[in-house]
Design a protein around this motif. Structure first.
Motif, PDB file in Angstrom:
ATOM      1  N   THR A  33      21.007 -22.432  33.655  1.00 48.35           N
ATOM      2  CA  THR A  33      21.953 -21.398  34.072  1.00 48.35           C
ATOM      3  C   THR A  33      23.013 -21.207  32.996  1.00 48.35           C
ATOM      4  O   THR A  33      23.882 -22.075  32.807  1.00 48.35           O
ATOM      5  CB  THR A  33      22.632 -21.768  35.403  1.00 48.35           C
ATOM      6  N   GLY A  52      15.403 -33.727  35.459  1.00 53.64           N
ATOM      7  CA  GLY A  52      15.645 -32.473  36.154  1.00 53.64           C
ATOM      8  C   GLY A  52      16.828 -31.688  35.637  1.00 53.64           C
ATOM      9  O   GLY A  52      17.181 -30.650  36.207  1.00 53.64           O
ATOM     10  N   ALA A  53      17.428 -32.153  34.534  1.00 51.89           N
ATOM     11  CA  ALA A  53      18.609 -31.464  34.000  1.00 51.89           C
ATOM     12  C   ALA A  53      18.257 -30.158  33.303  1.00 51.89           C
ATOM     13  O   ALA A  53      19.120 -29.311  33.100  1.00 51.89           O
ATOM     14  CB  ALA A  53      19.360 -32.379  33.036  1.00 51.89           C
ATOM     15  N   HIS A 239      23.371 -30.933  32.659  1.00 49.13           N
ATOM     16  CA  HIS A 239      23.453 -31.505  34.004  1.00 49.13           C
ATOM     17  C   HIS A 239      23.146 -30.399  34.991  1.00 49.13           C
ATOM     18  O   HIS A 239      23.889 -29.411  35.100  1.00 49.13           O
ATOM     19  CB  HIS A 239      24.858 -32.079  34.242  1.00 49.13           C
ATOM     20  N   PHE A 240      22.008 -30.516  35.682  1.00 54.96           N
ATOM     21  CA  PHE A 240      21.552 -29.497  36.633  1.00 54.96           C
ATOM     22  C   PHE A 240      21.513 -28.109  35.989  1.00 54.96           C
ATOM     23  O   PHE A 240      21.929 -27.114  36.586  1.00 54.96           O
ATOM     24  CB  PHE A 240      22.426 -29.474  37.883  1.00 54.96           C
ATOM     25  N   GLY A 241      20.996 -28.050  34.759  1.00 54.94           N
ATOM     26  CA  GLY A 241      20.808 -26.774  34.083  1.00 54.94           C
ATOM     27  C   GLY A 241      22.033 -26.197  33.424  1.00 54.94           C
ATOM     28  O   GLY A 241      21.968 -25.120  32.819  1.00 54.94           O
ATOM     29  N   HIS A 242      23.170 -26.892  33.532  1.00 51.62           N
ATOM     30  CA  HIS A 242      24.414 -26.424  32.920  1.00 51.62           C
ATOM     31  C   HIS A 242      24.804 -27.364  31.782  1.00 51.62           C
ATOM     32  O   HIS A 242      24.644 -28.579  31.905  1.00 51.62           O
ATOM     33  CB  HIS A 242      25.568 -26.413  33.931  1.00 51.62           C
ATOM     34  N   TYR A 262      25.611 -39.419  33.850  1.00 53.26           N
ATOM     35  CA  TYR A 262      24.351 -39.782  33.213  1.00 53.26           C
ATOM     36  C   TYR A 262      24.310 -41.205  32.704  1.00 53.26           C
ATOM     37  O   TYR A 262      23.409 -41.973  33.024  1.00 53.26           O
ATOM     38  CB  TYR A 262      24.076 -38.812  32.067  1.00 53.26           C
TER      39      TYR A 262
END
Length: 267
Positions: A33, A52-53, A239-242, A262
């Protein structure tokens, strides 16, 4: 002599790779994102984060394996976001994968030559007729492949079937094959996966040598933090796509948000 008060500092050099506001969606899942990621020319830059990051998704987006939902990807200032994977590879973006991808029935040398063949210039007819141009191109391809094998320490294994190599050496073979493609930017996706501590240390030396001696810029996705901190000039944390943080290894190790998300923290 003191600089003039109105002297303007030179602008920092443009990054070799500049990913701006990259967003990747798989249905309702947002893998990335508006993620920014830059790799300076002549550096080893790591991309780290929890499972999954979005790290491998970022590599897939850079190499054209998955399309961007939105955002920009520039290599040497040129927009490559719309190019198919083979054209990005031709532009100098080469990668390895988490899982081993070697041709086990081919020799070690043939595997590396396969990585070089994208740079050869001859027709199918020339290869069938074995024209002088074809023979010259194949000789040059072989020479370049042997040079890459020498660099990673596998020259003595050139005629060995790739499937007969132990796992650690197959990882080195992947590196040699990627280097044979003459990359500007080499992206390594968890190259230390499955290696023991001695093999990982050797891999770290090799990654630094790729950058420092062969002058290839390296992007590294890796979970082995000891390796990451030892070889990287710069680190970006997802972290979670950011993007969560970016900086030198020392700055990242001291960043409380990174520690919490992390690297882990003591009670």
């Amino acid at each position: 002599m003191m600089p003039a008060a109105n002297a303007v500092s030179p602008a920092p050099p443009a990054p070799l790779l500049d990913v701006c506001a990259a967003t990747v969606r798989f249905g309702g899942i947002h893998a990335l994102t508006e993620a920014d990621f830059a790799i300076a020319r002549g550096s080893v830059t790591a991309l780290i984060g929890p499972n999954g990051a979005g790290k491998t998704t970022m590599l897939n987006a850079i190499t054209g394996m998955v399309p961007l939902t939105s955002g920009d990807i520039r290599l040497d200032g040129a927009d490559i976001a719309g190019l198919p994977p083979h054209k990005r590879a031709a532009a100098g973006v080469v990668r390895t994968f988490q899982n081993l991808e070697v041709f086990t029935s081919m020799s070690v040398l043939e595997n590396v030559m396969a990585g070089r063949h994208a740079l050869t210039r001859y027709t199918v007819a020339a290869s069938i007729l074995r024209t002088p141009g074809f023979r010259r191109a194949e000789a040059a391809c072989r020479e370049a492949a042997l040079d890459c094998l020498e660099f990673v320490g596998l020259a003595d294994e050139a005629d060995t079937p790739a499937g007969d190599l132990p796992y650690g050496k197959q990882r080195l073979l992947e590196m040699a094959r990627a280097l044979a493609a003459d990359p500007k930017l080499l992206l390594l996706d968890e190259p230390a996966a499955g290696l023991n501590s001695k093999e990982t240390a050797r891999l770290g030396d090799l990654i630094r040598a790729v950058c420092d001696r062969r002058h290839v810029t390296v992007g590294l996705v890796e979970h082995d933090m000891e390796l990451v901190m030892a070889v990287s000039d710069h680190i970006t944390v997802l972290h979670f796509g950011h993007p969560l943080a970016a900086g030198t290894p020392d700055a990242i190790q001291a960043n409380p948000e990174v520690i919490k998300a992390y690297l882990g923290e003591d009670e």
